[in-house]
Design an enzyme around this catalytic site. Sequence first.
Site, PDB file in Angstrom:
ATOM      1  N   HIS A  49       0.940  -1.112   0.299  1.00 27.89           N
ATOM      2  CA  HIS A  49      -0.612   0.123  -0.120  1.00 27.89           C
ATOM      3  C   HIS A  49       0.732   1.006   0.176  1.00 27.89           C
ATOM      4  O   HIS A  49       2.171   1.673   0.046  1.00 27.89           O
ATOM      5  CB  HIS A  49      -1.184  -0.299   1.157  1.00 27.89           C
ATOM      6  CG  HIS A  49      -1.837  -1.694   1.291  1.00 27.89           C
ATOM      7  ND1 HIS A  49      -3.033  -1.226   0.512  1.00 27.89           N
ATOM      8  CD2 HIS A  49      -1.531  -1.916   1.962  1.00 27.89           C
ATOM      9  CE1 HIS A  49      -3.175  -3.371   0.641  1.00 27.89           C
ATOM     10  NE2 HIS A  49      -2.323  -3.601   1.291  1.00 27.89           N
ATOM     11  N   GLU A  86      -1.974   0.262   8.367  1.00 34.82           N
ATOM     12  CA  GLU A  86      -1.097  -1.000   7.407  1.00 34.82           C
ATOM     13  C   GLU A  86       0.299  -0.296   7.023  1.00 34.82           C
ATOM     14  O   GLU A  86       1.242  -1.092   6.749  1.00 34.82           O
ATOM     15  CB  GLU A  86      -1.862  -1.319   6.480  1.00 34.82           C
ATOM     16  CG  GLU A  86      -1.272  -3.198   6.088  1.00 34.82           C
ATOM     17  CD  GLU A  86      -1.995  -3.447   5.394  1.00 34.82           C
ATOM     18  OE1 GLU A  86      -3.278  -3.326   4.872  1.00 34.82           O
ATOM     19  OE2 GLU A  86      -1.349  -4.825   4.817  1.00 34.82           O
ATOM     20  N   HIS A 143       2.887  -6.526   4.532  1.00 33.67           N
ATOM     21  CA  HIS A 143       1.398  -6.731   4.247  1.00 33.67           C
ATOM     22  C   HIS A 143       1.237  -6.565   6.408  1.00 33.67           C
ATOM     23  O   HIS A 143       1.276  -7.705   6.740  1.00 33.67           O
ATOM     24  CB  HIS A 143       0.515  -7.006   3.541  1.00 33.67           C
ATOM     25  CG  HIS A 143       0.455  -6.916   1.837  1.00 33.67           C
ATOM     26  ND1 HIS A 143      -0.461  -5.935   1.635  1.00 33.67           N
ATOM     27  CD2 HIS A 143       1.891  -6.993   1.018  1.00 33.67           C
ATOM     28  CE1 HIS A 143       0.057  -5.397   0.635  1.00 33.67           C
ATOM     29  NE2 HIS A 143       1.336  -6.230   0.320  1.00 33.67           N
ATOM     30  N   GLU A 212       1.654 -11.408   5.595  1.00 39.03           N
ATOM     31  CA  GLU A 212       0.376 -10.918   6.070  1.00 39.03           C
ATOM     32  C   GLU A 212       1.225 -10.549   7.659  1.00 39.03           C
ATOM     33  O   GLU A 212       0.996 -11.982   8.729  1.00 39.03           O
ATOM     34  CB  GLU A 212      -0.798 -11.436   6.597  1.00 39.03           C
ATOM     35  CG  GLU A 212      -1.284 -10.951   4.684  1.00 39.03           C
ATOM     36  CD  GLU A 212      -2.210 -10.002   4.055  1.00 39.03           C
ATOM     37  OE1 GLU A 212      -1.398  -9.334   5.309  1.00 39.03           O
ATOM     38  OE2 GLU A 212      -2.497  -9.610   3.686  1.00 39.03           O
TER      39      GLU A 212
HETATM   40 ZN    ZN Z   1      -2.257  -4.929   2.721  1.00 38.61          ZN
END
Ligand code: ZN
Length: 247
Positions: A49, A86, A143, A212
């Site tokens: 992101h 995030e 992430h 993640e």
């Molecule tokens: Zn993400």
Amino acid sequence: MRRLPIAVLGAALALAGPSWTVGRGEGHAQVQEIEGPLAGRVVVLDPGHQLGNHNFPKQINRPVPAGGFRKPCNTTGTATNAGYPEATLTWQVTNLVRRRLEALGATVVMTRDSNSEREWGPCVDERGRAGNRRPADLKVSIHGDGSYAAGAHGFHVIYRYAGSRSLATTVRARLRRASFPVANYIAGGDGLDRRSDLATLNLSRIPTVLVELGNMRSARDARVMTSRPGRIRYADALVAAIRASLR
Ligand code: ZN
């Protein structure tokens, strides 16, 4: 990366001898030390992101190639319940990883070079292709997840192609060794997830995983993610995995 004006480059090279190499930068010559266990290795790091994505809905919703289909350029990403984004988590952890890898002699390619409310992207197709042209050794996309399922916590590692499975299992092993729990809310329950819907994985032709780090909506995971010692623990585990994968 140490940057020197061109005028002092020759002197630096003369002093440094054969353990230095020269690349081209924007208006500067770059002198990079290539000693260290990861000298000559190239690692792509993809901090998920961008902080400003929510300010650019038109740009980030534009469909881009995702590997046989199209997807929005990017998404805003998630956040902890207290609002730690995030994009900032991924930026902070990725830079800890980058600095450690560079200290070990690796060349690190970042898919973004800022974490700013005034910027967006890059799109997922660009993240997916990063490291393809002059092939990098591997790519790690970083992430944090955003599940509202009750009690959902822990990390998981996503890969697409068989050639990335070994990197995925190594990242899982090193995160486990650093006492991070495997996600309790992902099918299979073993901390690995094989997916074909992510452009970052689909378009990559080098060993690539998307990790993640945990569930940002979990108070337990958020406590670790929002503390600097917690982020250093994540970074150290990722660096250990990358080193082991480059042996
Ligand atoms: Zn993400």
